[in-house]
Design an enzyme around this catalytic site. Structure first.
Site, PDB file in Angstrom:
ATOM      1  N   ASP A  77       5.271 -58.298 -95.700  1.00 57.05           N
ATOM      2  CA  ASP A  77       5.138 -59.748 -95.605  1.00 57.05           C
ATOM      3  C   ASP A  77       6.193 -60.370 -94.699  1.00 57.05           C
ATOM      4  O   ASP A  77       7.209 -59.748 -94.384  1.00 57.05           O
ATOM      5  CB  ASP A  77       5.209 -60.387 -97.004  1.00 57.05           C
ATOM      6  CG  ASP A  77       6.525 -60.087 -97.720  1.00 57.05           C
ATOM      7  OD1 ASP A  77       7.082 -58.981 -97.540  1.00 57.05           O
ATOM      8  OD2 ASP A  77       7.007 -60.957 -98.479  1.00 57.05           O
ATOM      9  N   GLU A 137       8.571 -58.942-100.499  1.00 58.83           N
ATOM     10  CA  GLU A 137      10.028 -58.929-100.409  1.00 58.83           C
ATOM     11  C   GLU A 137      10.587 -60.302-100.076  1.00 58.83           C
ATOM     12  O   GLU A 137      11.647 -60.696-100.581  1.00 58.83           O
ATOM     13  CB  GLU A 137      10.464 -57.907 -99.346  1.00 58.83           C
ATOM     14  CG  GLU A 137      11.976 -57.627 -99.333  1.00 58.83           C
ATOM     15  CD  GLU A 137      12.789 -58.617 -98.506  1.00 58.83           C
ATOM     16  OE1 GLU A 137      14.014 -58.693 -98.704  1.00 58.83           O
ATOM     17  OE2 GLU A 137      12.197 -59.336 -97.666  1.00 58.83           O
TER      18      GLU A 137
END
Length: 370
Positions: A77, A137
């Site tokens: 991400d 994350e």
């Protein structure tokens, strides 16, 4: 190495909107990488981490292994909203590549693949290697940290492939962090006719900011930042509600415990008569600290750097990563094995093209020495 092929593969990853909340984009990046790994003959598994985030991806050269010599970690991400790629897709000049997630951390994910592509067959037969790519994350790995922790506990070493710092340094320590939301509930009243009947949640919030700031200890690197505030419905109404978001950073986990306890006590006591305060911890990462096992792994990396002609330096940084979690479990962990980059979380994000090939060689050499 074929830098053009590497760049073409990176473009496939960068030119996908995949902010943590853009679940379909994260899934698309996961699919692209899984396909690349499958073509290399590695076992790929999509990991369902719940409906709130995209899938994780687990890749290994030995599907039936119960333990791994090394776990390589990277995240799928970014922090950028949908539409960012349309505004500024991947681009490059003679020395740098730009684009959302180019250094944080699509290039790190790709470097893992390229490092393993060039591994000697004897090393791949000898070593049990796992690669974990998580989807969240950037929002604290709330949904994936347990999965990563379980993998780390089955591993002898962990290498996180976030970008190297702008000066080329790898990362051997990171501050821990915690995020909190404070909610204040007061009593509404007409600000002109009956102000004395109200209990202002906004005023309580203002008092809380001073108290929270007082918990910092700059000499020990403990900082608190009240970064987001909101509250009230109109200027002529005594505010019945308010909210604040707080960021805590610390080098020492004992400081985390101290501040957490103090925040809970402050909120239980309250900041103003007639206004109640509730506190919720939104995310948490323990500090990544250096110990004897980490120092032994650092020496391996330094030897690898000598053999590959890559200068090795170390830096402790304030931002957190998944290395914080694995280090706290007692697993020797180092970070920053991606290409050199900077400008993370901003339109200025870039990676240094000249650092790509040496960092691939370095990562490959380190893994071969484990």
């Amino acid at each position: 190495m074929d830098l053009k092929l590497w760049t073409d593969e990176l473009r496939q990853l960068v030119n996908v909107d995949c902010g943590t909340g853009t679940i379909e984009g994260v899934a698309q990046v996961a699919d692209i990488l899984a396909s690349m790994w499958a073509k290399e003959g590695w076992q790929c598994e999509k990991v369902d981490l719940g409906s709130a985030v995209g899938p994780g991806v687990l890749v290994t050269n030995k599907p039936h292994a119960t333990h791994f010599d090394v776990l390589l970690i990277g995240h799928l991400d970014t922090v950028f909203p949908a539409g960012t790629v349309a505004q500024r897709p991947m681009s490059q000049d003679e020395t740098r590549i730009y684009g959302p997630g180019s250094s944080d951390m699509k290039s790190g994910l790709l470097n893992i693949l390229w490092a393993m592509r060039g591994m000697e067959k004897s090393d791949l037969q000898r070593l049990s290697i796992a690669v974990a790519m998580n989807p969240d994350e950037e929002t604290g790995s709330v949904h994936s940290h347990q999965w990563l922790g379980e993998l780390a506990e089955r591993s002898r070493h962990v290498l996180v492939c976030e970008a190297a710092r702008a000066d080329g340094s790898l990362v051997n320590a990171r501050k821990g962090l915690a995020g909190y939301e404070l909610t204040f509930t007061g009593v509404a009243a007409h600000a002109g006719n009956d102000p004395e009947k109200g209990r202002s949640a906004v005023t309580a919030l203002a008092h809380s900011i001073l108290a929270i700031n007082a918990l910092a200890d700059p000499e020990r690197g403990t900082t608190l930042n009240v970064g987001v505030v909101s509250g009230g419905d109109a200027s002529n109404i005594v505010a019945s509600w308010a909210k604040a978001e707080v960021d805590l950073r610390f080098w020492e986990n004992s400081e985390d415990e101290r501040v957490n306890r103090a925040l809970l006590d402050l909120c239980e006591t309250g900041f103003m008569e007639g206004v109640t305060t509730t506190i919720t911890r939104l995310n948490h990462k323990p500090a990544m600290a250096i110990n004897a096992q980490t120092e032994a792994l650092m020496k391996i990396v330094e030897r690898a750097g000598e053999e590959e002609g890559v200068a090795i330096s170390w830096k402790a940084v304030g931002g957190g990563s998944d290395a914080n979690y694995t280090s706290a479990l007692g697993i020797p962990t180092l970070d920053g094995f991606g290409p050199i980059g900077a400008g993370f979380h901003s339109p200025a994000e870039y990676l240094e093209i000249a650092s790509v090939e040496p960092r691939i060689r370095l990562l490959r050499r380190v893994v071969s020495m484990l």
